[in-house]
Scaffold this motif. Structure first.
Motif, mmCIF file in Angstrom:
data_model
loop_
_atom_site.group_PDB
_atom_site.id
_atom_site.type_symbol
_atom_site.label_atom_id
_atom_site.label_comp_id
_atom_site.label_asym_id
_atom_site.label_seq_id
_atom_site.Cartn_x
_atom_site.Cartn_y
_atom_site.Cartn_z
ATOM 1 N N ASP A 104 40.956 29.961 45.033
ATOM 2 C CA ASP A 104 41.498 31.308 45.214
ATOM 3 C C ASP A 104 41.374 31.730 46.683
ATOM 4 O O ASP A 104 40.306 31.611 47.279
ATOM 5 C CB ASP A 104 40.727 32.294 44.324
ATOM 6 C CG ASP A 104 41.480 33.603 44.174
ATOM 7 O OD1 ASP A 104 41.926 33.883 43.053
ATOM 8 O OD2 ASP A 104 41.633 34.326 45.182
ATOM 9 N N ASP B 270 48.555 29.288 35.669
ATOM 10 C CA ASP B 270 47.929 30.029 36.773
ATOM 11 C C ASP B 270 48.496 29.576 38.122
ATOM 12 O O ASP B 270 47.971 29.940 39.160
ATOM 13 C CB ASP B 270 46.411 29.830 36.741
ATOM 14 C CG ASP B 270 46.017 28.353 36.784
ATOM 15 O OD1 ASP B 270 46.920 27.484 36.747
ATOM 16 O OD2 ASP B 270 44.807 28.069 36.864
ATOM 17 N N ARG C 282 40.122 22.588 37.104
ATOM 18 C CA ARG C 282 40.792 22.773 38.394
ATOM 19 C C ARG C 282 39.908 22.221 39.514
ATOM 20 O O ARG C 282 38.724 21.949 39.303
ATOM 21 C CB ARG C 282 41.058 24.263 38.646
ATOM 22 C CG ARG C 282 42.014 24.925 37.657
ATOM 23 C CD ARG C 282 43.444 24.449 37.849
ATOM 24 N NE ARG C 282 44.373 25.101 36.914
ATOM 25 C CZ ARG C 282 44.663 24.644 35.691
ATOM 26 N NH1 ARG C 282 44.087 23.533 35.237
ATOM 27 N NH2 ARG C 282 45.509 25.292 34.918
ATOM 28 N N THR D 184 34.230 29.448 34.529
ATOM 29 C CA THR D 184 35.643 29.615 34.897
ATOM 30 C C THR D 184 36.144 28.287 35.452
ATOM 31 O O THR D 184 35.342 27.450 35.876
ATOM 32 C CB THR D 184 35.813 30.684 36.000
ATOM 33 O OG1 THR D 184 35.074 30.277 37.156
ATOM 34 C CG2 THR D 184 35.316 32.045 35.550
ATOM 35 N N SER E 112 38.274 29.222 40.907
ATOM 36 C CA SER E 112 38.761 30.543 40.500
ATOM 37 C C SER E 112 38.122 31.606 41.370
ATOM 38 O O SER E 112 37.152 31.353 42.086
ATOM 39 C CB SER E 112 38.405 30.825 39.039
ATOM 40 O OG SER E 112 39.023 29.902 38.190
ATOM 41 N N HIS E 113 38.624 32.825 41.245
ATOM 42 C CA HIS E 113 38.112 33.957 42.003
ATOM 43 C C HIS E 113 36.633 34.187 41.660
ATOM 44 O O HIS E 113 36.276 34.335 40.491
ATOM 45 C CB HIS E 113 38.935 35.191 41.634
ATOM 46 C CG HIS E 113 38.718 36.348 42.548
ATOM 47 N ND1 HIS E 113 37.633 37.174 42.411
ATOM 48 C CD2 HIS E 113 39.430 36.797 43.605
ATOM 49 C CE1 HIS E 113 37.696 38.104 43.356
ATOM 50 N NE2 HIS E 113 38.776 37.892 44.098
#
Ligand SMILES: [Zn+2]
Length: 411
Positions: free
Chosen positions: A22, A58, A70, A114, A118-119
């Motif tokens: 992110d 996403d 991811r 997550t 990710s954020h």
């Protein structure tokens, strides 16, 4: 709280996968797998990810048969590479209520999993929310740069709203000076509000660092202390709406003597006197209301880079100990520890793993103190027979016996 990496069992079948983490976060490391423009991690670049990878809902790349995993960055402390494919595990553990107190038993209190990269704010917040009212007040949350380098609305402010005082480290590019609220004659430096009577020589002070030599640390701390006198300090607790009052350095209890604030001039001579001109407005004597929007990612109960900050932030070693237990000392959670695919499976399994780690740590903690651990209490086992006063005496007498026998044999 902190986050660590959990690799997927799936194998990355692509050359040069891209770590499309992110963009609202810490700048990516200077690494061949980093996107060319970190603000647009999905920008095309030739020579990457051959053959071409699928993209998930996403809009991030899928590189393994695990379609929920991811690419992300990780610290290479327990692993070979600084990138991986899998999940970010956010964990919260207890720390002593203040520096010098404790120790406390290291249990994982809450977690959230997550997809990797990710954020960090959006991934960390559910773990904080999961603590609910089980954490007594006052509440403090210590987190590293990953969590205060994201948009304030995603982590810093929601965490304040849950009643936590936050203690962060600042990234060098967060540091700097800005004007204070309009008409107040104040300045912001590294997230602290100061009266503009602060001498210019105290504007820029290096944060204290563990790499510094002791005399350097003492010298820097002295400068921080000199600057502290001019700071606005909390006058009351944060209100529900997010407002909090701060009082200036010439408001009792006085920390500087300012000619514009007669009461402050009655302070003893040892208190520094400002160079304010009588009758000319200055920022020493106000009480200022700050809001959630005023540097929530940097505002702390003390100045960043002081010994007080260092001692408080250093309590973060608690979470590092949990991760060392998870990766190395007790369990060995690396790629292949969990077999299978999908974030639901990994969330469930890592939850059981952390619960098991908690039981191990609690058992050790209680048996070292010759007490029944919570699991034993739950099962209705009898309390262990305590050998009160036996241990120290025995160890002393054994040492005594050893030294006397050593003397006897002339060793
Ligand atoms: Zn003044």
């Amino acid at each position: 709280m902190d986050s660590t990496d959990v690799s997927t069992w799936g194998r990355v079948n692509f050359r040069k996968p891209r770590v499309d983490a992110d963009p609202d976060g810490l700048p990516p490391p200077d690494h061949p797998l980093a996107p060319p423009d970190p603000k647009h991690p999905h920008a095309r670049r030739r020579g990457h990810q051959l053959p071409k990878a699928r993209v998930g809902k996403d809009t991030r790349y899928i590189y393994t048969v695990d379609v929920t995993a991811r690419m992300g960055w990780r610290s290479a402390e327990f692993e070979e590479t600084c990138y991986f494919c899998g999940y970010d595990l956010h964990v919260i553990t207890d720390v002593p209520a203040a520096p010098g107190l404790g120790p406390v038993v290291q249990v994982a209190r809450a977690m959230n999993l997550t997809p990797a990269g990710s954020h960090k704010g959006e991934g960390g917040l559910p773990a904080v929310e999961a603590l609910r009212d089980r954490i007594p007040k006052p509440r403090q949350l210590i987190a590293d740069r990953a969590y205060n380098n994201v948009r304030n609305g995603t982590f810093a402010i929601p965490v304040w709203k849950l009643g936590y005082t936050t203690i962060y480290d600042l990234h060098p590019n967060q540091r700097g000076m800005h004007p204070g609220p309009k008409g107040t004659h104040t300045i912001w430096i590294d997230g602290v509000l100061y009266a503009d009577s602060l001498p210019e020589s105290l504007y820029d002070i290096d944060p204290i660092d563990t790499d510094m030599k002791e005399n350097e640390r003492v010298r820097v701390e002295r400068r921080h202390q000199a600057r502290q006198a001019y700071a606005y300090v909390p006058h009351d607790a944060r209100h529900l709406g997010g407002a909090q009052r701060y009082r200036g350095p010439a408001v009792p209890a006085v920390r500087v003597r300012c000619p514009n604030n007669p009461i402050s001039m009655r302070a003893p001579q040892g208190v520094p006197t400002t160079s304010c001109v009588r009758g000319k407005e200055c920022g020493c004597g106000h009480t200022i209301t700050l809001h959630d929007t005023d540097y929530p990612d940097m505002r702390m109960p003390f100045q960043h880079g002081t010994l007080a900050w260092e001692a408080s932030y250093h309590r973060r070693v608690g979470i590092e100990s949990v991760f060392a237990d998870l990766k190395q000392n007790r369990l060995h959670v690396h790629r292949g520890y969990f077999r299978g695919f999908g974030i639901s499976r990994y969330t469930l399994l890592i939850g059981f793993t952390l619960a098991a780690l908690n039981l191990l740590n609690l058992h050790d903690w209680y048996s070292k103190r010759e007490r029944l651990d919570p699991w034993g209490r739950f099962l209705g086992e009898p309390e262990p027979v305590r050998r009160i006063g036996m241990r120290p005496r025995r160890s002393v007498s054994r040492r005594h016996a050893e030294s006397s026998s050593a003397a006897r044999f002339g060793r």
